[in-house]
Design an enzyme around this catalytic site. Structure first.
Site, PDB file in Angstrom:
ATOM      1  N   HIS A  75       0.851  -1.189   0.000  1.00 32.49           N
ATOM      2  CA  HIS A  75       0.000   0.000   0.000  1.00 32.49           C
ATOM      3  C   HIS A  75       0.888   1.240   0.000  1.00 32.49           C
ATOM      4  O   HIS A  75       2.033   1.202   0.474  1.00 32.49           O
ATOM      5  CB  HIS A  75      -0.893   0.017   1.238  1.00 32.49           C
ATOM      6  CG  HIS A  75      -1.991  -0.986   1.211  1.00 32.49           C
ATOM      7  ND1 HIS A  75      -3.089  -0.887   2.026  1.00 32.49           N
ATOM      8  CD2 HIS A  75      -2.168  -2.114   0.476  1.00 32.49           C
ATOM      9  CE1 HIS A  75      -3.902  -1.908   1.792  1.00 32.49           C
ATOM     10  NE2 HIS A  75      -3.355  -2.665   0.856  1.00 32.49           N
ATOM     11  N   GLU A  77       0.912   3.870   1.831  1.00 31.10           N
ATOM     12  CA  GLU A  77       1.387   4.263   3.161  1.00 31.10           C
ATOM     13  C   GLU A  77       2.567   3.403   3.613  1.00 31.10           C
ATOM     14  O   GLU A  77       3.558   3.914   4.145  1.00 31.10           O
ATOM     15  CB  GLU A  77       0.269   4.142   4.198  1.00 31.10           C
ATOM     16  CG  GLU A  77      -0.957   4.970   3.900  1.00 31.10           C
ATOM     17  CD  GLU A  77      -2.051   4.194   3.182  1.00 31.10           C
ATOM     18  OE1 GLU A  77      -3.233   4.423   3.507  1.00 31.10           O
ATOM     19  OE2 GLU A  77      -1.735   3.376   2.290  1.00 31.10           O
ATOM     20  N   CYS A 105      -6.139   1.826   5.954  1.00 29.61           N
ATOM     21  CA  CYS A 105      -6.761   0.557   6.335  1.00 29.61           C
ATOM     22  C   CYS A 105      -6.179   0.102   7.683  1.00 29.61           C
ATOM     23  O   CYS A 105      -5.281   0.756   8.222  1.00 29.61           O
ATOM     24  CB  CYS A 105      -6.493  -0.487   5.246  1.00 29.61           C
ATOM     25  SG  CYS A 105      -4.765  -1.035   5.191  1.00 29.61           S
ATOM     26  N   CYS A 108      -2.275  -0.235   7.497  1.00 28.51           N
ATOM     27  CA  CYS A 108      -1.562   1.035   7.362  1.00 28.51           C
ATOM     28  C   CYS A 108      -1.730   1.920   8.596  1.00 28.51           C
ATOM     29  O   CYS A 108      -0.808   2.642   8.979  1.00 28.51           O
ATOM     30  CB  CYS A 108      -2.011   1.745   6.099  1.00 28.51           C
ATOM     31  SG  CYS A 108      -1.591   0.823   4.597  1.00 28.51           S
TER      32      CYS A 108
END
Length: 189
Positions: A75, A77, A105, A108
């Protein structure tokens, strides 16, 4: 099982932004994150972008790379946090601020807390998977020994429009791929 057909790239109809270098505020850093989301779209990834700021300078930037890497942890992040830690030379990012185009999420959000980020600023809330206010406020867990500041709403409309347009066009593309002799919208004009 992998598809034998390569995925067709979906052209991004949104231009990148050109933030002024003179005013390095929340808007500036979120515009940089938005540009990362544009890069994600152009790479056929979910258009989420992230930038990490330290002492007024962007020290790390990333966009989702889940599909390209076949790594569910890739991801924006997570990638930006890793880059920032490498830049700083420490896993503690106490004086760093993460700007991301969508609410993090659970993974993250947890990484943001574990990295000891000073603050997370996100554009679009996520009521289904967001763990910094959407579904849960992971950062507000009483037993945590680190307090993460969280703010939202910077460039929210633009980031929401980008994400929604991507998935809307993906659905159309997917639907057309399954319909023999599907008519392209451009052919109707």
């Amino acid at each position: 099982m992998e598809d034998s057909q390569p995925r067709a790239l979906l052209p991004c109809p949104y231009p990148k932004l050109f933030p002024s270098q003179l005013n390095r505020d929340d808007q500036f850093f979120m515009q940089l994150a938005y540009n990362q989301a544009i890069d994600a779209w152009r790479a056929d990834e979910t258009p989420i972008g992230a930038v990490i700021e330290f002492n007024g300078e962007p020290i790390a930037h990333a966009f989702n790379r889940v599909d390209a890497t076949k790594d569910p942890t890739a991801h924006a992040e997570m990638l930006a946090i890793t880059k920032a830690a490498n830049f700083i030379g420490d896993w503690r990012l106490n004086e760093c601020r993460l700007y991301v185009t969508k609410e993090p999420c659970p993974m993250c959000a947890g990484a943001s807390i574990m990295a000891r980020l000073k603050e997370v600023v996100f554009a679009v809330p996520d009521p289904k998977m967001g763990y910094l206010g959407g579904v849960l406020e992971a950062h507000a867990t009483p037993s945590l020994n680190h307090r993460l500041n969280v703010r939202s709403g910077i460039l929210e409309d633009q980031c929401r429009e980008l994400i929604q347009a991507y998935f809307r066009l993906k659905r159309v593309q997917s639907k057309n791929a399954h319909v023999p002799n599907a008519i392209d919208e451009d052919q109707l004009t």
